[in-house]
Structures are given as C-alpha cells and as structure tokens.
Motif scaffolding. Structure first.
Motif, PDB file in Angstrom:
ATOM      1  N   SER A   1      -0.813   7.209  -1.976  1.00  0.00           N
ATOM      2  CA  SER A   1      -2.010   6.646  -2.603  1.00  0.00           C
ATOM      3  C   SER A   1      -3.216   7.553  -2.392  1.00  0.00           C
ATOM      4  N   HIS A   2      -3.423   7.992  -1.167  1.00  0.00           N
ATOM      5  CA  HIS A   2      -4.553   8.868  -0.852  1.00  0.00           C
ATOM      6  C   HIS A   2      -4.483  10.150  -1.681  1.00  0.00           C
ATOM      7  N   THR A   3      -3.282  10.713  -1.812  1.00  0.00           N
ATOM      8  CA  THR A   3      -3.130  11.970  -2.541  1.00  0.00           C
ATOM      9  C   THR A   3      -3.332  11.762  -4.042  1.00  0.00           C
ATOM     10  N   PHE A   4      -2.854  10.649  -4.569  1.00  0.00           N
ATOM     11  CA  PHE A   4      -3.064  10.372  -5.994  1.00  0.00           C
ATOM     12  C   PHE A   4      -4.556  10.222  -6.323  1.00  0.00           C
ATOM     13  N   TRP A   5      -5.351   9.724  -5.374  1.00  0.00           N
ATOM     14  CA  TRP A   5      -6.793   9.628  -5.634  1.00  0.00           C
ATOM     15  C   TRP A   5      -7.409  11.016  -5.788  1.00  0.00           C
ATOM     16  N   TRP A   6      -6.861  12.000  -5.082  1.00  0.00           N
ATOM     17  CA  TRP A   6      -7.312  13.376  -5.288  1.00  0.00           C
ATOM     18  C   TRP A   6      -6.981  13.836  -6.708  1.00  0.00           C
ATOM     19  N   ALA A   7      -5.777  13.491  -7.178  1.00  0.00           N
ATOM     20  CA  ALA A   7      -5.387  13.844  -8.547  1.00  0.00           C
ATOM     21  C   ALA A   7      -6.318  13.177  -9.566  1.00  0.00           C
TER      22      ALA A   7
ATOM     23  N   ILE B   1      -1.586  22.129  -7.527  1.00  0.00           N
ATOM     24  CA  ILE B   1      -0.399  21.883  -6.705  1.00  0.00           C
ATOM     25  C   ILE B   1      -0.682  22.206  -5.240  1.00  0.00           C
ATOM     26  N   ALA B   2      -1.378  23.330  -5.005  1.00  0.00           N
ATOM     27  CA  ALA B   2      -1.667  23.746  -3.629  1.00  0.00           C
ATOM     28  C   ALA B   2      -2.515  22.702  -2.905  1.00  0.00           C
ATOM     29  N   VAL B   3      -3.552  22.225  -3.554  1.00  0.00           N
ATOM     30  CA  VAL B   3      -4.437  21.250  -2.912  1.00  0.00           C
ATOM     31  C   VAL B   3      -3.699  19.954  -2.633  1.00  0.00           C
ATOM     32  N   LEU B   4      -2.977  19.431  -3.609  1.00  0.00           N
ATOM     33  CA  LEU B   4      -2.290  18.160  -3.415  1.00  0.00           C
ATOM     34  C   LEU B   4      -1.157  18.289  -2.404  1.00  0.00           C
ATOM     35  N   ALA B   5      -0.516  19.460  -2.340  1.00  0.00           N
ATOM     36  CA  ALA B   5       0.535  19.668  -1.339  1.00  0.00           C
ATOM     37  C   ALA B   5      -0.037  19.582   0.070  1.00  0.00           C
ATOM     38  N   VAL B   6      -1.207  20.206   0.275  1.00  0.00           N
ATOM     39  CA  VAL B   6      -1.841  20.165   1.594  1.00  0.00           C
ATOM     40  C   VAL B   6      -2.283  18.748   1.935  1.00  0.00           C
ATOM     41  N   VAL B   7      -2.879  18.058   0.966  1.00  0.00           N
ATOM     42  CA  VAL B   7      -3.340  16.687   1.201  1.00  0.00           C
ATOM     43  C   VAL B   7      -2.163  15.787   1.557  1.00  0.00           C
ATOM     44  N   LEU B   8      -1.063  15.898   0.803  1.00  0.00           N
ATOM     45  CA  LEU B   8       0.092  15.047   1.063  1.00  0.00           C
ATOM     46  C   LEU B   8       0.723  15.374   2.415  1.00  0.00           C
ATOM     47  N   GLN B   9       0.851  16.667   2.742  1.00  0.00           N
ATOM     48  CA  GLN B   9       1.430  17.044   4.031  1.00  0.00           C
ATOM     49  C   GLN B   9       0.602  16.505   5.187  1.00  0.00           C
TER      50      GLN B   9
ATOM     51  N   PHE C   1      -8.403  25.413 -17.154  1.00  0.00           N
ATOM     52  CA  PHE C   1      -8.233  25.474 -15.700  1.00  0.00           C
ATOM     53  C   PHE C   1      -8.193  24.062 -15.115  1.00  0.00           C
ATOM     54  N   LEU C   2      -9.149  23.230 -15.501  1.00  0.00           N
ATOM     55  CA  LEU C   2      -9.208  21.868 -14.967  1.00  0.00           C
ATOM     56  C   LEU C   2      -8.034  21.029 -15.457  1.00  0.00           C
ATOM     57  N   ALA C   3      -7.651  21.222 -16.725  1.00  0.00           N
ATOM     58  CA  ALA C   3      -6.507  20.475 -17.256  1.00  0.00           C
ATOM     59  C   ALA C   3      -5.224  20.903 -16.557  1.00  0.00           C
ATOM     60  N   GLY C   4      -5.082  22.208 -16.280  1.00  0.00           N
ATOM     61  CA  GLY C   4      -3.922  22.680 -15.539  1.00  0.00           C
ATOM     62  C   GLY C   4      -3.881  22.088 -14.146  1.00  0.00           C
ATOM     63  N   THR C   5      -5.047  22.027 -13.491  1.00  0.00           N
ATOM     64  CA  THR C   5      -5.136  21.418 -12.161  1.00  0.00           C
ATOM     65  C   THR C   5      -4.696  19.963 -12.201  1.00  0.00           C
ATOM     66  N   ALA C   6      -5.198  19.237 -13.198  1.00  0.00           N
ATOM     67  CA  ALA C   6      -4.892  17.808 -13.306  1.00  0.00           C
ATOM     68  C   ALA C   6      -3.433  17.568 -13.680  1.00  0.00           C
ATOM     69  N   LEU C   7      -2.927  18.345 -14.646  1.00  0.00           N
ATOM     70  CA  LEU C   7      -1.561  18.110 -15.118  1.00  0.00           C
ATOM     71  C   LEU C   7      -0.531  18.506 -14.083  1.00  0.00           C
ATOM     72  N   TYR C   8      -0.563  19.768 -13.629  1.00  0.00           N
ATOM     73  CA  TYR C   8       0.482  20.256 -12.734  1.00  0.00           C
ATOM     74  C   TYR C   8       0.372  19.638 -11.346  1.00  0.00           C
ATOM     75  N   GLY C   9      -0.854  19.350 -10.918  1.00  0.00           N
ATOM     76  CA  GLY C   9      -1.010  18.685  -9.631  1.00  0.00           C
ATOM     77  C   GLY C   9      -0.348  17.330  -9.615  1.00  0.00           C
ATOM     78  N   ALA C  10      -0.616  16.535 -10.660  1.00  0.00           N
ATOM     79  CA  ALA C  10      -0.007  15.208 -10.733  1.00  0.00           C
ATOM     80  C   ALA C  10       1.499  15.302 -10.966  1.00  0.00           C
TER      81      ALA C  10
END
Length: 485
Positions: free
Chosen positions: A446-452, A421-429, A286-295
């Motif tokens: 930059s701010h969104t990548f720190w979340w990743a 993806i959902a979290v980073l999409a909201v952060v970036l938007q 789950f965490l690896a999927g979050t990290a991989l697909y989010g980035a």
C-alpha cells in the motif's frame, strides 16, 4: 522546416495512400517480434536461473544486457537512416534481431545467452524508434494521432499476449521456444519489408558525429545501468548505482550542452527541444514512463507475493490492463487529431491516477474481478496518455527532424521507466524488511503504491503545459508553430 521538404495537404486522409497502408502492415509485423520478445521473457527469469544453475544476479543480465545493447544503438539510428535509408536499415535491424533470437534458442550457458541477447538488443534498439520515424515520414505529418495509435498497436498487444504466451511455452515446452517463436514473425516481417516498404535509398552521406556518438551512448547506457542496479542491496547509496548513475548523468548533460551548440549537425539535434510540442512531450514521456513502468513493476509483485498467484495466473490477471490500453488507442488518436492532445492527456493521467489508488487499499482478500475491472480502466488511461504524447512530439517537424524526435522521446520514456522502477523497488524493499504478517505485507505494498500514485499525479499536474488544439492540427510548418508559441 527545410525548404526541400514539401508540405502535404493536411485535408487529405493519409490512410487512403496505399503505400502508407502497405508500410504500416510491414512495420507492424516486424515490430511484433521485438515487443513480444520483451514481454514473454519477463516471466522466464526463475526458469533460466534453474536450468543454467546460475545465480539470479547473473541471469538478470539476460534482461539488463539486452536493455543496454538497445540504448547503445538508439542514438545512432537517425544518422544510420540518413546514411543507408530507412528500408535498408529496417531490414538490417530486423535480420539482426531474428538472428539473435535463433542463437538465443541454442544458448548452452548463461554467458552465451547473455551475449546473444545483446545481439538481439542491437537490432531491437534500432527497430523501436525507426518504426515511428518511417511511418511519420511516409504520412507527411498528417493525422499524427491516428498514426501513433497504429504505431502503438504492438505495444498494446505485447502486454496482453506476451506473458500468457510465455507462461504456456514454459509450461509445455523448453524455454528455447521463447526465442524461436520470434523466427516466423521475423521471417514474415523481413519478407513484407522487402516487398512492401518503399525504397528510400540514402540521398546523402552524412558524417558521423563521433564525439556525439560516444557522449550520448556512454551517458545514456551508464545512467540506465546505474538505475538497473538500484534493486540490489544498498539501494541508491551503493557504489554500482552511484558511480555509473552520476557519471552517466554528467556525461548526458555534457552531451546536451554539446548538441545545443552543434544544432542540426549533432548526432541527435537537441536544439529541437526549443520547439514547444517536442519539449513538453519529452518531459511528459519521462513522467509517463515513470508512472507506467513503475506501477507495472509493482502490480505483478502484488499478485505473486501478496496474493500467491503463479506466473501463468499473473499473466492472465494482467490481461485486462492490456485490453484497456488497446481499447483507448483508436479513441485517443482520433480525439488528438480533432481536439488536440492537452485535454486527452489530462484525462488519461487522471484515469491512471484514479485507477491506481484502489491498489493502495487492496490486500490478499480483495475481489479479483474488481481488481481486473480497475486494471482495465487503468489500461484505458495508459493508452490515452501515450498515443497523444507520441503524436504531439512530431507536430511541426520537417522530414529530416522526425528521426531526432523519435530518439529523444524513446530515450526519455525509458529513462523515466528505469527511474520509476528504481524508486519503487527501493521503497518496497524498505517497507518489506522485518515483515512478519500478511497485514504488514499489505501495508508495505500500500505504501509503495501511494508513491506510484504520486508519480501519476505529477504527470497530471504537468499535462496542462502541452500545446492546445491549434498547435496539434496536422503538422503545420515549423515557422508557424513557433509563431503561435
């Protein structure tokens, strides 16, 4: 472990078995079509929007419909394999996917394309977990690290070749060839499956757990659908996110409780999560999927929106990450079999984390060769994380329990990816609103990548929970694994 399941000698190299070698070849060729289809289509949305004269939120269902169809059938894969046999199920699923590909190329409207993509998804949803199940069962639990490195080969080649092939196709020929190029691979995969996969006809007629099928399918599909809507207006607070998301989560938790009570009689035996290797691997998937697909959601946007790269150039720029992942798989597999998964996964998450940080400092002027080298290193870490986690999930499980593990880990990884993806999409938007200069745009990324980076650091922190070397040796009987815990 089931008393009827023989333990094979762990000292014997399973790759010397000609039946396993032939099975690997047949499975890999068929799986390539599914993986390439996903990565090729990822860059075609703008073209389809224009050609069908349809709004983006309609064309997006070409991807969403495929994804939801996949998850509608994944929970049924274990039951279907026991009912019809792995070989017959594989042939049926690959036939369905290939037929769907053919029909997609003839689609005359957005609606017809979405429907045919859903047909593809039904086949693809069975193929992805089934390929690991068939090969792990054929190997008898031996050398899981090296075997998962082989199983993951299509996943490594897809990101390398998919976007490039897709860009070339869209540049020179009609978009329908994005689907028709699956036909030769699918046909070859079917021929090899008929000739090379061992016959394993069903030896039982298991009853379908109807309530479990409804709960698991509705729960997971609703949850994925809710997360897929987060990128729209309103983020997590919009009704089309909250209603299916919360409802899907509640139904999924209801299925967890139901499955725990039914045990091995459940459609997906979640009681196996009491088994430490599977439980920790599932959490980390789950965490690896979050990290991989989010980035991976962020990096193409970084190149296209911040650096002005076109679709084909972006595909070429992403190649180093796929090459890095491909380069580490064999090494990670051998190390997992020799020293255990814990050290390998910790190192992999550390590499992923360190190699994502430079993107938090990058802007439109950052040297492209430097970013390519960083992506190669990041890809190396990705391969070092996923292969050991996939292998560890099967440690100590019997022949009959392996399909349940394949389904659980696959669903966990995809839910994690959708969440990331959902979290980073909201952060970036949120960050790009009212952006009026390149410097402000760079700050938003930059701010969104720190979340990743934070997602990956969380995976690194949880990795020590994985079992050590003694528990990742050649799949000992379940009773012995539990005793060591």
């Amino acid at each position: 472990m089931s008393a009827s399941t023989p333990m094979l000698d762990p000292a014997v190299d399973p790759f010397k078995d000609p039946v396993l070698r032939r099975s690997i070849i047949a499975i890999m060729v068929g799986a390539m079509a599914v993986v390439f289809d996903t990565t090729i289509l990822s860059i075609a949305i703008p073209t389809l929007t224009k050609d069908f004269n349809a709004p983006l939120n309609t064309i997006q269902w070409v991807v969403t419909g495929y994804l939801l169809a996949m998850f509608a059938v994944i929970p049924l894969t274990g039951w279907a394999q026991r009912r019809f046999g792995g070989k017959h199920l594989w042939i049926a699923a690959l036939s369905l996917f290939t037929l769907g590909s053919l029909l997609c190329g003839f689609a005359w409207s957005a609606t017809s394309l979405i429907a045919f993509r859903a047909l593809q998804g039904l086949g693809g949803g069975i193929i992805i977990p089934l390929m690991a199940t068939i090969l792990m069962q054929a190997a008898g639990g031996r050398a899981p690290g090296r075997l998962m490195a082989v199983v993951g080969l299509p996943m490594a080649l897809g990101p390398i070749l998919g976007p490039v092939i897709g860009g070339i196709v869209l540049h020179f020929v009609h978009w329908s060839w994005l689907f028709w190029i699956n036909i030769p691979l699918g046909a070859l995969g079917l021929f090899m499956a008929v000739r090379m996969l061992p016959s394993d006809g069903a030896t039982e007629r298991p009853r379908l757990d109807g309530l479990g099928a409804v709960l698991s399918t509705v729960g997971v599909v609703s949850l994925i659908y809710g997360l897929s809507n987060v990128a729209g207006d309103g983020g997590f607070g919009h009704a089309d996110v909250l209603i299916p998301g919360i409802g899907g989560l509640a139904i999924t938790l209801g299925y967890v409780a139901y499955s725990m009570r039914r045990g091995e009689n459940a459609l997906i035996d979640l009681a196996l999560l009491k088994h430490r290797p599977l439980a920790t691997s599932t959490l980390l998937m789950f965490l690896a999927g979050t990290a991989l697909y989010g980035a991976m959601f962020m990096i193409p946007l970084f190149y296209q929106q911040l650096r002005g790269s076109d679709v084909l150039a972006t595909g070429l720029l992403l190649i180093p990450q796929g090459v890095g992942s491909l380069a580490s798989r064999g090494i990670a597999g051998r190390l997992t079999d020799s020293i255990g998964s814990r050290v390998v996964v910790i190192a992999g998450f550390a590499i992923m984390t360190a190699a994502t940080i430079p993107f938090a400092f990058a802007d439109a002027s950052t040297n492209a060769w430097f970013l390519g080298a960083i992506l190669f290193i990041r890809g190396f870490g990705v391969g070092a994380v996923f292969m050991p986690l996939m292998a560890t999930a099967y440690v100590g499980l019997s022949h009959e329990e392996i399909p349940h593990a394949s389904i659980v880990t696959r669903v966990s990884q995809q839910i994690g990816g959708s969440f990331g993806i959902a979290v980073l999409a909201v952060v970036l938007q949120t960050q790009v609103r009212n952006v009026s200069s390149p410097a402000q745009a760079a700050h938003a990324f930059s701010h969104t990548f720190w979340w990743a980076v934070g997602f990956m650091a969380l995976g690194l922190a949880v990795s020590p929970l994985l079992p050590g070397k003694s528990m990742t040796q050649a799949a000992p009987p379940l009773e012995l694994v539990d005793a060591e815990v």
